[in-house]
Write an enzyme that holds these catalytic residues in place. Structure first.
Site, PDB file in Angstrom:
ATOM      1  N   ARG A  12      11.746  -7.053   5.990  1.00 40.47           N
ATOM      2  CA  ARG A  12      11.685  -5.870   5.119  1.00 40.47           C
ATOM      3  C   ARG A  12      12.270  -4.682   5.884  1.00 40.47           C
ATOM      4  O   ARG A  12      12.112  -4.553   7.096  1.00 40.47           O
ATOM      5  CB  ARG A  12      10.255  -5.615   4.626  1.00 40.47           C
ATOM      6  CG  ARG A  12       9.440  -4.700   5.447  1.00 40.47           C
ATOM      7  CD  ARG A  12       8.087  -4.414   4.814  1.00 40.47           C
ATOM      8  NE  ARG A  12       7.197  -3.933   5.842  1.00 40.47           N
ATOM      9  CZ  ARG A  12       5.944  -3.555   5.648  1.00 40.47           C
ATOM     10  NH1 ARG A  12       5.412  -3.601   4.456  1.00 40.47           N
ATOM     11  NH2 ARG A  12       5.219  -3.124   6.639  1.00 40.47           N
ATOM     12  N   ARG A  69      -9.868   0.506   9.154  1.00 41.96           N
ATOM     13  CA  ARG A  69      -9.386  -0.852   9.412  1.00 41.96           C
ATOM     14  C   ARG A  69     -10.395  -1.694  10.193  1.00 41.96           C
ATOM     15  O   ARG A  69     -10.125  -2.844  10.485  1.00 41.96           O
ATOM     16  CB  ARG A  69      -8.129  -0.726  10.265  1.00 41.96           C
ATOM     17  CG  ARG A  69      -6.911  -1.429   9.705  1.00 41.96           C
ATOM     18  CD  ARG A  69      -5.768  -0.939  10.539  1.00 41.96           C
ATOM     19  NE  ARG A  69      -4.568  -1.669  10.436  1.00 41.96           N
ATOM     20  CZ  ARG A  69      -3.462  -1.202   9.878  1.00 41.96           C
ATOM     21  NH1 ARG A  69      -3.452  -0.029   9.285  1.00 41.96           N
ATOM     22  NH2 ARG A  69      -2.363  -1.904   9.923  1.00 41.96           N
ATOM     23  N   ARG A  91      -0.561  -9.476  13.176  1.00 41.24           N
ATOM     24  CA  ARG A  91      -1.128  -8.438  12.315  1.00 41.24           C
ATOM     25  C   ARG A  91      -1.998  -9.063  11.209  1.00 41.24           C
ATOM     26  O   ARG A  91      -3.031  -8.526  10.837  1.00 41.24           O
ATOM     27  CB  ARG A  91      -0.011  -7.586  11.708  1.00 41.24           C
ATOM     28  CG  ARG A  91       0.629  -6.656  12.752  1.00 41.24           C
ATOM     29  CD  ARG A  91       1.987  -6.156  12.318  1.00 41.24           C
ATOM     30  NE  ARG A  91       1.945  -5.307  11.147  1.00 41.24           N
ATOM     31  CZ  ARG A  91       2.962  -5.150  10.300  1.00 41.24           C
ATOM     32  NH1 ARG A  91       4.095  -5.797  10.496  1.00 41.24           N
ATOM     33  NH2 ARG A  91       2.842  -4.345   9.279  1.00 41.24           N
ATOM     34  N   ARG A 114      11.439  -2.730  11.015  1.00 43.01           N
ATOM     35  CA  ARG A 114      10.410  -2.189  11.898  1.00 43.01           C
ATOM     36  C   ARG A 114      10.152  -3.135  13.062  1.00 43.01           C
ATOM     37  O   ARG A 114      10.150  -4.347  12.880  1.00 43.01           O
ATOM     38  CB  ARG A 114       9.127  -2.040  11.081  1.00 43.01           C
ATOM     39  CG  ARG A 114       8.565  -0.658  11.072  1.00 43.01           C
ATOM     40  CD  ARG A 114       7.475  -0.534  10.063  1.00 43.01           C
ATOM     41  NE  ARG A 114       6.231  -1.161  10.467  1.00 43.01           N
ATOM     42  CZ  ARG A 114       5.101  -1.055   9.781  1.00 43.01           C
ATOM     43  NH1 ARG A 114       5.085  -0.359   8.654  1.00 43.01           N
ATOM     44  NH2 ARG A 114       4.006  -1.625  10.187  1.00 43.01           N
ATOM     45  N   LYS A 164       0.829  -1.211   0.000  1.00 36.68           N
ATOM     46  CA  LYS A 164       0.000   0.000   0.000  1.00 36.68           C
ATOM     47  C   LYS A 164       0.865   1.264   0.000  1.00 36.68           C
ATOM     48  O   LYS A 164       0.649   2.171  -0.794  1.00 36.68           O
ATOM     49  CB  LYS A 164      -0.927   0.024   1.234  1.00 36.68           C
ATOM     50  CG  LYS A 164      -1.873  -1.159   1.301  1.00 36.68           C
ATOM     51  CD  LYS A 164      -2.869  -1.034   2.453  1.00 36.68           C
ATOM     52  CE  LYS A 164      -2.242  -1.097   3.835  1.00 36.68           C
ATOM     53  NZ  LYS A 164      -1.703  -2.411   4.203  1.00 36.68           N
TER      54      LYS A 164
HETATM   55  P1  AMP Z   1       0.609  -0.075   9.353  1.00 36.59           P
HETATM   56  O1  AMP Z   1       1.843   0.739   9.169  1.00 36.59           O
HETATM   57  O2  AMP Z   1      -0.559   0.438   8.574  1.00 36.59           O
HETATM   58  O3  AMP Z   1       0.843  -1.549   9.136  1.00 36.59           O
HETATM   59  O4  AMP Z   1       0.178   0.100  10.888  1.00 36.59           O
HETATM   60  C1  AMP Z   1       1.043  -0.299  11.941  1.00 36.59           C
HETATM   61  C2  AMP Z   1       0.257  -0.424  13.238  1.00 36.59           C
HETATM   62  O5  AMP Z   1      -0.320   0.840  13.587  1.00 36.59           O
HETATM   63  C3  AMP Z   1      -0.902  -1.396  13.214  1.00 36.59           C
HETATM   64  O6  AMP Z   1      -0.502  -2.739  13.448  1.00 36.59           O
HETATM   65  C4  AMP Z   1      -1.777  -0.854  14.349  1.00 36.59           C
HETATM   66  O7  AMP Z   1      -1.227  -1.179  15.621  1.00 36.59           O
HETATM   67  C5  AMP Z   1      -1.617   0.664  14.173  1.00 36.59           C
HETATM   68  N1  AMP Z   1      -2.627   1.218  13.230  1.00 36.59           N
HETATM   69  C6  AMP Z   1      -2.379   1.795  12.013  1.00 36.59           C
HETATM   70  N2  AMP Z   1      -3.512   2.202  11.429  1.00 36.59           N
HETATM   71  C7  AMP Z   1      -4.519   1.875  12.292  1.00 36.59           C
HETATM   72  C8  AMP Z   1      -5.938   2.004  12.248  1.00 36.59           C
HETATM   73  N3  AMP Z   1      -6.567   2.547  11.202  1.00 36.59           N
HETATM   74  N4  AMP Z   1      -6.645   1.549  13.327  1.00 36.59           N
HETATM   75  C9  AMP Z   1      -6.042   1.004  14.388  1.00 36.59           C
HETATM   76  N5  AMP Z   1      -4.712   0.821  14.475  1.00 36.59           N
HETATM   77  C10 AMP Z   1      -3.943   1.259  13.450  1.00 36.59           C
END
Ligand code: AMP
Length: 214
Positions: free
Chosen positions: A127, A88, A165, A154, A13
């Site tokens: 990654r 989400r 996740r 990360r 994404k």
């Molecule tokens: P991402 O970088 O999008 O994979 O997000 C990393 C982490 O941030 C996720 O595993 C959640 O802990 C938190 N997070 C990101 N976006 C959201 C969202 N829309 N709702 C809830 N938690 C989020």
């Protein structure tokens, strides 16, 4: 124009977002990046969400909604945003509907990147990411091409947290796609192959949407 890019962790994404934003004059609004920045800055918000983000669980809908709403009112986001990693949950779909309606805006389309789970696990494991700009393309020099910062793995790209996740995605996030499918906004795109190939498929899917197909 407002749009969203949707898909499981590791679907690409963030990689695809920049080109889409440039093409449609949107700012990239990635909730994961925003939350990681809050954690890095040691703000009250960052302290509150740190444990959840690091263990791969979701931050509560209300908190994420407030972060998104505030970001949309910044000058550069007034013309349009590409939501990445949001909504989400089904609750966040309603929150986004409200946030956009209050500003007399609405989603034009939702790109869904489809990638098989075994490919996601392989991509996510090991990654490398820029602390500021997110995941970097594979095979890079260990530095972010945008800001030169040294890359890192990360904290939530470890095997156990990746599984967590993906479970969260399956249980809480996948149903979001159905809502947008029913609304005729979902543009499913095959997310396997090179970033260039995926970008071409996205452009074609969005052009078809603009042509009135749904
Ligand atoms: P991402 O970088 O999008 O994979 O997000 C990393 C982490 O941030 C996720 O595993 C959640 O802990 C938190 N997070 C990101 N976006 C959201 C969202 N829309 N709702 C809830 N938690 C989020």
């Amino acid at each position: 124009m407002d749009a969203a890019i949707f898909g499981p962790p590791g679907a690409g994404k963030g990689t695809q977002a920049d080109a889409l934003c440039a093409r449609h004059g949107m700012v990239h609004l990635a909730t994961g990046d925003m939350l990681r920045r809050a954690i890095a800055s040691g703000s009250e918000l960052g302290e509150r969400v740190k444990g959840l983000v690091e263990s791969g669980r979701l931050v509560d809908d209300e908190t994420v909604g407030e972060v998104v709403g505030a970001r949309l009112d910044e000058e550069d986001a007034r013309e349009g945003a590409l939501f990445d990693g949001f909504p989400r949950t089904l609750g966040q779909v309603s929150i986004l509907d409200g946030i956009l309606a209050e500003r007399r805006r609405r989603l034009d389309f939702v790109v869904e990147l489809e990638v098989p789970e075994e490919v996601l696990v392989e991509r996510l494991g090991g990654r490398r990411s820029c602390p500021e700009h997110g995941p970097l393309p594979p095979g890079g020099e260990g530095r972010c091409p945008r800001c030169g910062a040294e890359s890192e793995v990360r904290g939530d790209d470890t095997k156990e947290v990746i599984r967590q996740r993906l479970d969260v995605y399956r249980e809480q996030t996948a149903p979001v796609a159905e809502v947008y499918r029913e609304r005729g906004l979902l543009r499913p795109v095959d997310g396997t192959g090179t970033p260039g190939e995926v970008a071409e498929r996205i452009a074609a899917a969005v052009a078809a949407a603009a042509g009135g197909e749904s």
